[in-house]
Design a protein around this motif. Structure first.
Motif, PDB file in Angstrom:
ATOM      1  N   ARG A 199     -14.835   7.726  31.403  1.00 49.06           N
ATOM      2  CA  ARG A 199     -14.990   5.803  31.497  1.00 49.06           C
ATOM      3  C   ARG A 199     -15.143   5.289  32.909  1.00 49.06           C
ATOM      4  NH1 ARG A 199     -16.891   1.708  32.155  1.00 49.06           N
ATOM      5  NH2 ARG A 199     -17.203  -0.120  30.566  1.00 49.06           N
ATOM      6  N   LEU A 200     -13.813   5.017  32.884  1.00 49.61           N
ATOM      7  CA  LEU A 200     -12.798   5.265  34.615  1.00 49.61           C
ATOM      8  C   LEU A 200     -14.302   5.436  35.558  1.00 49.61           C
ATOM      9  CD1 LEU A 200      -9.456   4.888  33.691  1.00 49.61           C
ATOM     10  CD2 LEU A 200     -10.199   3.154  33.868  1.00 49.61           C
ATOM     11  N   ALA A 201     -14.507   6.276  35.587  1.00 46.64           N
ATOM     12  CA  ALA A 201     -15.272   6.934  36.615  1.00 46.64           C
ATOM     13  C   ALA A 201     -16.440   6.548  36.537  1.00 46.64           C
ATOM     14  CB  ALA A 201     -15.308   8.463  36.479  1.00 46.64           C
ATOM     15  N   TYR A 202     -17.012   6.584  35.624  1.00 47.16           N
ATOM     16  CA  TYR A 202     -18.107   5.801  35.474  1.00 47.16           C
ATOM     17  C   TYR A 202     -18.347   3.638  36.719  1.00 47.16           C
ATOM     18  CZ  TYR A 202     -22.500   3.043  33.136  1.00 47.16           C
ATOM     19  OH  TYR A 202     -23.792   3.304  32.686  1.00 47.16           O
ATOM     20  N   GLY A 268      -8.665   4.254  42.790  1.00 45.75           N
ATOM     21  CA  GLY A 268     -10.471   5.869  43.202  1.00 45.75           C
ATOM     22  C   GLY A 268      -9.568   7.080  43.164  1.00 45.75           C
ATOM     23  N   PHE A 269     -10.876   7.991  43.183  1.00 45.12           N
ATOM     24  CA  PHE A 269     -10.670   9.421  42.528  1.00 45.12           C
ATOM     25  C   PHE A 269     -10.127  10.011  44.060  1.00 45.12           C
ATOM     26  CE2 PHE A 269     -12.291   7.862  39.369  1.00 45.12           C
ATOM     27  CZ  PHE A 269     -11.945   8.940  38.056  1.00 45.12           C
ATOM     28  N   PRO A 270      -9.600  11.777  43.885  1.00 45.61           N
ATOM     29  CA  PRO A 270      -9.851  11.957  45.487  1.00 45.61           C
ATOM     30  C   PRO A 270     -10.671  12.541  46.145  1.00 45.61           C
ATOM     31  CG  PRO A 270      -8.521  13.204  43.339  1.00 45.61           C
ATOM     32  CD  PRO A 270      -8.933  12.316  42.853  1.00 45.61           C
ATOM     33  N   HIS A 271     -11.142  12.470  45.018  1.00 46.96           N
ATOM     34  CA  HIS A 271     -12.970  13.257  45.840  1.00 46.96           C
ATOM     35  C   HIS A 271     -13.817  12.263  45.635  1.00 46.96           C
ATOM     36  CE1 HIS A 271     -16.330  15.664  47.873  1.00 46.96           C
ATOM     37  NE2 HIS A 271     -15.288  15.749  48.742  1.00 46.96           N
ATOM     38  N   ARG A 272     -15.008  12.281  45.984  1.00 56.11           N
ATOM     39  CA  ARG A 272     -16.342  11.334  45.813  1.00 56.11           C
ATOM     40  C   ARG A 272     -16.515  12.103  44.594  1.00 56.11           C
ATOM     41  NH1 ARG A 272     -18.427   5.985  47.093  1.00 56.11           N
ATOM     42  NH2 ARG A 272     -20.728   6.394  45.602  1.00 56.11           N
ATOM     43  N   LEU A 273     -16.674  13.078  44.630  1.00 54.75           N
ATOM     44  CA  LEU A 273     -17.638  14.861  43.479  1.00 54.75           C
ATOM     45  C   LEU A 273     -16.990  14.527  42.683  1.00 54.75           C
ATOM     46  CD1 LEU A 273     -20.228  16.477  43.181  1.00 54.75           C
ATOM     47  CD2 LEU A 273     -18.463  18.384  44.501  1.00 54.75           C
ATOM     48  N   PHE A 274     -15.809  14.425  42.613  1.00 56.41           N
ATOM     49  CA  PHE A 274     -14.790  14.359  40.914  1.00 56.41           C
ATOM     50  C   PHE A 274     -15.517  13.552  40.255  1.00 56.41           C
ATOM     51  CE2 PHE A 274     -11.321  16.921  42.639  1.00 56.41           C
ATOM     52  CZ  PHE A 274     -11.437  17.774  41.779  1.00 56.41           C
ATOM     53  N   GLN A 275     -15.800  11.824  40.892  1.00 59.11           N
ATOM     54  CA  GLN A 275     -16.224  10.652  40.453  1.00 59.11           C
ATOM     55  C   GLN A 275     -17.682  10.957  39.856  1.00 59.11           C
ATOM     56  OE1 GLN A 275     -15.245   6.708  42.899  1.00 59.11           O
ATOM     57  NE2 GLN A 275     -17.814   6.750  42.728  1.00 59.11           N
ATOM     58  N   GLU A 276     -18.587  11.558  40.571  1.00 61.45           N
ATOM     59  CA  GLU A 276     -19.567  11.857  40.418  1.00 61.45           C
ATOM     60  C   GLU A 276     -19.515  12.453  39.131  1.00 61.45           C
ATOM     61  OE1 GLU A 276     -22.302  11.080  44.704  1.00 61.45           O
ATOM     62  OE2 GLU A 276     -20.867  12.626  44.046  1.00 61.45           O
ATOM     63  N   ASP A 301     -30.752   5.552  44.156  1.00 62.33           N
ATOM     64  CA  ASP A 301     -30.542   7.065  44.416  1.00 62.33           C
ATOM     65  C   ASP A 301     -28.894   7.577  44.261  1.00 62.33           C
ATOM     66  OD1 ASP A 301     -29.558   6.305  46.895  1.00 62.33           O
ATOM     67  OD2 ASP A 301     -30.698   7.754  48.201  1.00 62.33           O
ATOM     68  N   TYR A 302     -28.149   6.047  44.271  1.00 60.52           N
ATOM     69  CA  TYR A 302     -26.656   6.679  44.250  1.00 60.52           C
ATOM     70  C   TYR A 302     -25.991   7.103  43.047  1.00 60.52           C
ATOM     71  CZ  TYR A 302     -25.086   2.596  42.276  1.00 60.52           C
ATOM     72  OH  TYR A 302     -25.395   1.218  41.402  1.00 60.52           O
ATOM     73  N   TRP A 303     -27.333   7.206  41.901  1.00 65.20           N
ATOM     74  CA  TRP A 303     -27.393   7.481  40.571  1.00 65.20           C
ATOM     75  C   TRP A 303     -27.476   9.077  40.075  1.00 65.20           C
ATOM     76  CZ3 TRP A 303     -23.227   5.829  37.457  1.00 65.20           C
ATOM     77  CH2 TRP A 303     -22.874   4.257  37.247  1.00 65.20           C
ATOM     78  N   ASN A 304     -27.486   9.723  42.384  1.00 69.22           N
ATOM     79  CA  ASN A 304     -29.173  11.133  41.468  1.00 69.22           C
ATOM     80  C   ASN A 304     -27.213  12.322  40.933  1.00 69.22           C
ATOM     81  OD1 ASN A 304     -29.664  13.404  42.584  1.00 69.22           O
ATOM     82  ND2 ASN A 304     -31.546  12.500  42.558  1.00 69.22           N
TER      83      ASN A 304
END
Length: 435
Positions: A199-202, A268-276, A301-304
């Protein structure tokens, strides 16, 4: 009036300024894509001001390919796209990784060479070669190899295992520290813990895509609002305790700013890929995931990547192929309009279906369950629609993704598949100017 005391800059700060002033430094500004869209223009101006004030010998500004806008470049910068890591570079990384682990006493120095060779052999096998060319995923695999874990074959499996390991660090950090019984119960409940982090990542990903002047990270106040929802932690001391624990104990959510590490103002997350990845897991777990995907398609498209990673999580990690197929079927528009969001929904439908087809070639074509319509009918419609998406209003990167999905599902265009149907034109012999 009041007087103000300006603290003396640290020796490190003074050295950095001197290096900038002398021009004897290599300046790297990382992650232009992580700046909210509405702030990118002023950030570009700030970079130009920095280069006017100082004269570093070399400057690099990095940005994800998907987020890069060639219409708004930085003046006087040459544009280059990083290539995936080659097998030779992967081998060099593996050897360097275990040399570093030996220096840190994590492995015996006598074993470092053999372990590096073993890591390279494991990540360069056919199933993982594509993942190993990504530096971030290669680092995740190296960390798993260090812990002697089996390396998964798929991206979602790999990210899931990495997240489980990072959250598992909590139990090691709990020893000897005081915490409330509520926090201890949350730490020990893996499913509930994962739900909170997703939920936090979203929310963080939604924040990073808003065209406001807010930072891309999640402000602490907003994080607390989210955690205080009844379906998560509720209104108590637990949300605040949780943020402190996850920041200081796991490394999966990192506090930034504030007057000390104990009082960050944003996360924030240490790498954007974990967040996505985690945002995608939340998307697909919503009560009505088809509506969730349709709504996010309208936003950009950032939700892709979250959309596709969420589907990969359900298919590869949880084995829920029925939900994944349902999503592919229901996302495909009945009739493709000129609307950008309509084209993006069709793209996501095709990408999800291509994921299933690549793994199980006959899975969709033979789906006659009747639950969501005949698979063969879906494939016929999807292929026709994807061919139109390729020449529609989406950005070039998304149109190219539609072509890749179409090539897996079955391109119906004769002019692409058969030389007899390809249009040719006569070019008479003679000199030409090339270049």
């Amino acid at each position: 009036g009041k007087g103000y005391v300006v603290p003396e800059p640290s020796a490190a700060a003074r050295a950095q300024v001197e290096a900038l002033q002398s021009g004897g430094c290599f300046l790297v500004l990382d992650g232009l894509d992580e700046v909210p869209f509405g702030l990118r223009a002023p950030v570009r101006r700030m970079v130009q001001a920095l280069l006017t004030l100082y004269a570093p010998k070399r400057v690099i500004v990095t940005c994800r390919t998907r987020s890069y806008d060639p219409k708004q470049p930085l003046p006087d910068f040459a544009h280059h796209e990083l290539a995936p890591l080659t097998p030779a570079q992967v081998k060099a990384f593996a050897a360097g990784w275990y040399r570093a682990m030996a220096e840190l006493d994590h492995v015996d120095s006598a074993e470092a060479g053999a372990k590096g060779q073993r890591l390279a052999a494991r990540v360069l096998r056919q199933e993982l070669k594509g993942l190993a060319s990504n530096p971030m995923l290669l680092t995740v695999m190296a960390e798993l190899d260090l812990q002697e874990k089996e390396l998964p074959n798929h991206r979602a499996d790999l990210l899931n295992l990495a997240v489980r390991i990072m959250l598992g660090k909590w139990n090691r950090h709990r020893a000897g520290q005081s915490s409330s019984s509520e926090l201890q119960a949350l730490v020990e409940d893996e499913r509930r813990l994962r739900k909170v982090v997703e939920r936090l990542a979203y929310e963080t990903h939604a924040q990073s895509g808003r065209t406001t002047d807010q930072a891309g990270d999640l402000p602490r106040g907003r994080a607390l609002e989210v955690l205080e929802e009844k379906t998560l932690l509720g209104r108590s001391h637990l949300p605040s305790d949780f943020l402190d624990w996850i920041d200081q104990g796991t490394g999966i959510l990192v506090g930034r700013g504030g007057d000390s590490v104990e009082h960050p103002v944003q996360y924030g997350f240490p790498h954007r890929l974990f967040q996505e990845y985690l945002a995608g897991c939340y998307m697909i777990s919503r009560p009505d995931p088809e509506k969730e995907y349709a709504d996010r398609a309208m936003e950009g498209d950032y939700w892709n990547l979250p959309a596709i990673l969420g589907a990969e999580e359900r298919y590869y990690v949880r084995g829920d192929d029925h939900l994944v197929l349902k999503k592919a079927y229901l996302l495909l528009p009945q009739k493709l309009s000129a609307d950008v969001a309509d084209h993006r929904r069709a793209l996501w439908s095709g990408q999800i279906a291509a994921m299933v087809t690549a793994e199980e070639p006959q899975r969709i074509a033979s789906d006659d369950s009747g639950l969501y319509g005949r698979g063969a009918d879906y494939l016929r419609r999807a292929c026709g629609i994807l061919a139109r998406v390729m020449s529609g209003p989406l950005p070039p990167i998304e149109r190219a993704a539609a072509g890749r999905a179409l090539s897996v599902l079955g391109d119906p265009r004769p002019g692409v598949l058969h030389t007899a149907a390809m249009p040719f034109c006569w070019v008479p012999p003679g000199d030409l100017w090339m270049g």
